[in-house]
Design an enzyme around this catalytic site. Structure first.
Site, PDB file in Angstrom:
ATOM      1  CD  GLU A   1     -70.852 -75.144  72.185  1.00  0.00           C
ATOM      2  OE1 GLU A   1     -69.693 -75.173  72.590  1.00  0.00           O
ATOM      3  OE2 GLU A   1     -71.210 -75.702  71.129  1.00  0.00           O
TER       4      GLU A   1
ATOM      5  CD  GLU B   1     -69.543 -77.220  64.372  1.00  0.00           C
ATOM      6  OE1 GLU B   1     -69.075 -78.354  64.577  1.00  0.00           O
ATOM      7  OE2 GLU B   1     -68.930 -76.175  64.693  1.00  0.00           O
TER       8      GLU B   1
ATOM      9  CG  ASN C   1     -66.677 -80.535  69.798  1.00  0.00           C
ATOM     10  OD1 ASN C   1     -66.404 -81.598  69.246  1.00  0.00           O
ATOM     11  ND2 ASN C   1     -67.577 -79.690  69.311  1.00  0.00           N
TER      12      ASN C   1
ATOM     13  CG  HIS D   1     -71.870 -78.937  68.295  1.00  0.00           C
ATOM     14  ND1 HIS D   1     -71.756 -78.124  67.193  1.00  0.00           N
ATOM     15  CD2 HIS D   1     -70.898 -78.550  69.157  1.00  0.00           C
ATOM     16  CE1 HIS D   1     -70.749 -77.283  67.388  1.00  0.00           C
ATOM     17  NE2 HIS D   1     -70.207 -77.520  68.576  1.00  0.00           N
TER      18      HIS D   1
ATOM     19  CB  SER E   1     -64.246 -67.988  70.321  1.00  0.00           C
ATOM     20  OG  SER E   1     -64.683 -68.228  68.999  1.00  0.00           O
TER      21      SER E   1
ATOM     22  CE  LYS F   1     -65.974 -77.244  66.736  1.00  0.00           C
ATOM     23  NZ  LYS F   1     -66.661 -76.079  66.255  1.00  0.00           N
TER      24      LYS F   1
ATOM     25  N   GLY G   1     -66.279 -70.936  66.644  1.00  0.00           N
ATOM     26  CA  GLY G   1     -65.296 -70.988  65.565  1.00  0.00           C
ATOM     27  C   GLY G   1     -65.102 -69.659  64.851  1.00  0.00           C
TER      28      GLY G   1
HETATM   29  C1  PEP Z   1     -67.648 -75.907  69.807  1.00  0.00           C
HETATM   30  O1  PEP Z   1     -67.675 -76.325  68.667  1.00  0.00           O
HETATM   31  O2  PEP Z   1     -68.265 -76.531  70.678  1.00  0.00           O
HETATM   32  C2  PEP Z   1     -66.891 -74.683  70.097  1.00  0.00           C
HETATM   33  C3  PEP Z   1     -67.157 -74.038  71.200  1.00  0.00           C
HETATM   34  O3  PEP Z   1     -65.955 -74.303  69.167  1.00  0.00           O
HETATM   35  P1  PEP Z   1     -64.885 -73.102  69.304  1.00  0.00           P
HETATM   36  O4  PEP Z   1     -64.291 -73.156  70.685  1.00  0.00           O
HETATM   37  O5  PEP Z   1     -63.874 -73.359  68.232  1.00  0.00           O
HETATM   38  O6  PEP Z   1     -65.639 -71.823  69.093  1.00  0.00           O
END
Ligand code: PEP
Length: 253
Positions: free
Chosen positions: A166, A96, A9, A94, A212, A11, A172
């Site tokens: 998630e 976000e 992803n 998501h 992460s 973003k 992040g």
């Molecule tokens: C995401 O935004 O779907 C995500 C898992 O981000 P990150 O791997 O940076 O934590």
């Protein structure tokens, strides 16, 4: 054999020129498990990435979509528009988007239905905040998301969805859920899904972990029985890091 999906992803990152170069480099890796790899990119980069990945087996897709086919929705992108570009996947819900753009379980549900009808695979994100986890409410919270997001979706469609667990506190932040925490929740989600549909449906659906994930922790997470892959943010922006995670999945085949 366990099925995987390793999905990046991006973003709101990369310009089209950078995206094209990334896709070319990724294709050149000739992954043995290319069919289990995808990148989810900003709308403006879809056409370029799609043409560069053509013939590689690697999938591509968008990070959001509107549920209506057309109309007065300034600034939005519809499912037929994504279909025209030939996308394979689209992220829905998501955290976000839920947090900053007013996405709700109702809009998530409508988006899932619109994508499934068009044959585009939704990657549905669910997951709890730190506050919810500290209050030990994570299972109830995530179960309620799953119930609401799949409301009215028949079994034959539902099993085509990819669920990404998630935890918001791990996105992040550099804080990864431990493999045990991630497995516990992915297994729990599989159980909830099985309760809504049946055990075969639960066996069939792909459930990813996201938060992460990086080359150093991917193998341990992916080895867990209920984790079918990863939704990867930060570590999907560099070809080598992302490829290392793809390779970790290939080695578990
Ligand atoms: C995401 O935004 O779907 C995500 C898992 O981000 P990150 O791997 O940076 O934590």
């Amino acid at each position: 054999m366990k099925k995987f999906l390793i999905a990046g992803n991006w973003k709101m990152n990369k310009l089209t020129s950078e995206a094209g170069a990334f896709a070319e480099e990724l294709k050149a890796k000739n992954f043995t498990n290319a069919e289990e790899v995808a990148i989810l990119v900003p709308f403006t980069q879809l056409a370029e990435v799609g043409s560069k990945l053509a013939g590689s087996g690697i999938g591509f897709g968008a990070q959001n979509v509107h549920f209506e086919k057309s109309g007065a929705f300034t600034g939005e992108i519809s499912v037929p528009m994504l279909q025209e570009i030939g996308v394979d996947y689209c992220i829905v819900g998501h955290s976000e988007r839920r947090e900053y753009f007013g996405e709700t379980d109702l809009t998530v549900n409508k988006k899932l239905k619109a994508l499934l009808e068009a044959g585009i695979t939704p990657i549905l994100c669910v997951g709890e905040s730190l506050e919810v986890r500290e209050g030990k409410g994570e299972q109830t919270f995530v179960a309620n998301q799953v119930f609401a997001d799949f409301e009215g979706i028949p079994r034959n469609m539902a099993t085509k969805v990819v669920i990404a667990y998630e935890p918001i506190w791990a996105i992040g932040t550099g804080k990864t859920a431990t493999p045990e925490q991630a497995e516990e929740m992915c297994a729990f989600i599989r159980g909830v899904f099985g309760g809504m549909y049946d055990n075969e449906a639960a066996d069939e659906i792909l459930i990813l972990y996201g938060g992460s994930m990086k080359p150093s922790n991917a193998a341990d997470l992916l080895a867990k029985p209920d984790i079918n892959g990863g939704l990867i943010g930060g570590a999907s922006l560099k070809v080598d890091d992302f490829s290392a995670i793809v390779d970790a999945a290939a080695q578990l085949k």
